[in-house]
Write a protein that holds these residues in place. Structure first.
Motif, short mmCIF file in Angstrom:
data_model
loop_
_atom_site.label_atom_id
_atom_site.label_comp_id
_atom_site.label_asym_id
_atom_site.label_seq_id
_atom_site.Cartn_x
_atom_site.Cartn_y
_atom_site.Cartn_z
N PRO A 180 0.95 -1.31 -0.12
CA PRO A 180 -0.01 0.04 -0.05
C PRO A 180 0.73 1.28 -0.07
O PRO A 180 0.24 2.43 -0.40
CB PRO A 180 -0.72 -0.02 1.32
CG PRO A 180 0.03 -1.05 2.11
CD PRO A 180 0.69 -2.10 1.23
N SER A 181 2.16 1.23 0.50
CA SER A 181 2.98 2.34 0.34
C SER A 181 3.72 2.51 -0.79
O SER A 181 4.53 3.43 -1.04
CB SER A 181 4.03 2.11 1.83
OG SER A 181 4.85 1.19 1.44
N ALA A 182 3.54 1.82 -1.75
CA ALA A 182 4.50 1.89 -3.06
C ALA A 182 4.02 3.09 -3.75
O ALA A 182 5.10 3.60 -4.22
CB ALA A 182 3.94 0.76 -3.86
N ALA A 183 2.76 3.58 -3.62
CA ALA A 183 2.50 4.86 -4.52
C ALA A 183 3.23 6.00 -3.88
O ALA A 183 3.86 6.88 -4.60
CB ALA A 183 0.91 5.18 -4.39
N ASP A 184 3.30 6.02 -2.57
CA ASP A 184 4.02 7.08 -1.89
C ASP A 184 5.55 7.12 -2.12
O ASP A 184 6.16 8.15 -2.28
CB ASP A 184 3.74 6.97 -0.31
CG ASP A 184 2.01 7.32 -0.01
OD1 ASP A 184 1.48 8.09 -0.80
OD2 ASP A 184 1.68 6.91 1.08
N LYS A 185 6.09 5.79 -2.26
CA LYS A 185 7.50 6.00 -2.38
C LYS A 185 7.86 6.41 -3.55
O LYS A 185 8.61 6.81 -3.98
CB LYS A 185 8.00 4.35 -2.02
CG LYS A 185 7.79 4.03 -0.78
CD LYS A 185 8.26 2.37 -0.65
CE LYS A 185 8.16 1.87 0.87
NZ LYS A 185 8.70 0.49 0.85
N PHE A 186 6.93 5.93 -4.67
CA PHE A 186 7.26 6.38 -5.89
C PHE A 186 6.93 7.83 -6.29
O PHE A 186 7.84 8.44 -7.08
CB PHE A 186 6.18 5.53 -6.77
CG PHE A 186 6.32 5.88 -8.41
CD1 PHE A 186 7.55 5.04 -9.20
CD2 PHE A 186 5.53 6.45 -9.16
CE1 PHE A 186 7.64 5.35 -10.53
CE2 PHE A 186 5.46 6.64 -10.44
CZ PHE A 186 6.68 6.17 -11.11
#
Length: 381
Positions: free
Chosen positions: A41-47
């Motif tokens: 779920p945190s992939a978008a924030d990291k990207f």
């Protein structure tokens, strides 16, 4: 929660070059794309953090502001510093992503505009087919040709604008020639509908050329054909092609040479071949004859006694010159022994006497009849 250092986010050291920043961003954008981590779920924030970091560090002004003030450079409290850096508090990363997209696919897709001047485009190259004689190819030639095409408009000095005024930057695309639309993580580029991809517009088009900056016009050009050219030789006249659009540079003119067939000589590379008639008596007794040469002269050629039709004689350095080489090919003369016709009675009697007296001097004829006799003897036996 304190923001992570942009350099750490990209995994590079402070002072990293533009190429190092771009390389790091490409790697992280590929590895950390949300489509590859659907369960995180945190992939978008990291990207998004990676794109935000690159969006700042790729821009020299933003990078300088960040190096001096850190994240505070892009917060409202920094005022002028933040304004000069051109900060986007919301961390929009569309510009960063689209720039890398351009780097990866720009050449393949035809590239993107980089500013004013796109209205100027280079003129097309032109082809002109020129037929010359073999003598012209031997001696070289200075000739003139008339080329249909286009030239810069005199009324507007090639700008396409009435009175020679300069084109203005397109207000729609800001001179880029393309407009963009954001769709998710991707940026779609389209040709600017206002300027047609040229990046500039003309308020008052020239009435003579209708805003093209060029008009149809025939030109007479002088062409120097060097010695030794061959079929298909190409001569380039730089800047003599179509005029460029709206003041752009002209194209080039390419002249392709075709050498006409010669009634006497046949050419193979630098060598020439000529079939030359020889009287029967000269072929039998030997002697000298005159042979033509490609320079328009004649040369004496010694014919060996007993020469047969098809025999070749080589005249060195009597062929074609080498293009820009200084050497010459050879001339090959193929003998064609002539059989006399319309003989008088006296001539026929002399030939009959010659035939009787010369049977033993014709080894090929004697050998032929010997083989015929042996053949028929074998059949009857």
């Amino acid at each position: 929660m304190a923001k992570r250092d942009y350099y750490e986010t990209l995994g590079v050291k402070r002072g990293a070059s533009e190429a190092e920043l771009k390389q790091a961003y490409r790697r992280l954008a590929r590895d950390m794309h949300p489509d590859r981590h659907k369960d995180d779920p945190s992939a978008a924030d990291k990207f998004k953090a990676v794109n935000e970091a690159y969006d700042v560090l790729k821009d020299p002004e933003k990078k300088a502001a960040y190096d001096q003030f850190g994240h505070a450079a892009f917060e409202g409290g920094m005022g002028a510093a933040g304004a000069r850096a051109g900060a986007r508090p919301n961390g929009d990363f569309s510009s960063a992503f689209s720039d890398v997209f351009d780097d990866l696919f720009g050449d393949f897709m035809g590239g993107r505009g980089r500013g004013p001047g796109r209205a100027q485009s280079r003129g097309s190259d032109l082809r002109y087919n020129l037929r010359i004689s073999l003598e012209d190819a031997f001696l070289g030639k200075e000739t003139t040709i008339t080329v249909p095409g286009s030239s810069a408009c005199d009324a507007c000095n090639g700008t396409g604008a009435d009175g020679g005024a300069e084109p203005v930057t397109c207000p729609t695309c800001a001179g880029l020639g393309k407009v963009r639309a954001q769709q998710g993580f991707f940026t779609i580029e389209r040709t600017c509908p206002t300027c047609g991809g040229r990046g500039q517009t003309i308020k008052n088009p020239c009435r003579t050329c209708q805003g093209q900056g060029r008009v149809a016009k025939e030109r007479t050009l002088s062409v120097r054909i060097p010695e030794g050219v061959e079929n298909g030789t190409r001569i380039r006249l730089a800047g003599e092609g179509e005029a460029g659009r709206r003041g752009g540079p002209p194209g080039d003119l390419y002249i392709f040479l075709e050498i006409a067939d010669h009634p006497i000589f046949t050419r193979e590379g630098m060598d020439l071949f000529c079939r030359i008639p020889v009287p029967m008596t000269t072929a039998a007794l030997g002697g000298e004859i005159e042979a033509p040469t490609i320079d328009g002269g004649r040369t004496r050629v010694k014919i060996p006694a007993g020469s047969q039709s098809g025999k070749q004689l080589r005249l060195r350095a009597k062929g074609m010159p080498q293009l820009r080489g200084g050497r010459f090919g050879d001339l090959y003369l193929e003998l064609a022994v002539e059989t006399p016709v319309n003989l008088t009675s006296h001539q026929k009697e002399l030939l009959q006497l010659f035939e009787e007296a010369g049977k033993e001097n014709s080894p090929e004829t004697a050998d032929f009849f010997t083989r015929v006799k042996n053949f028929w003897g074998g059949m009857t036996g």
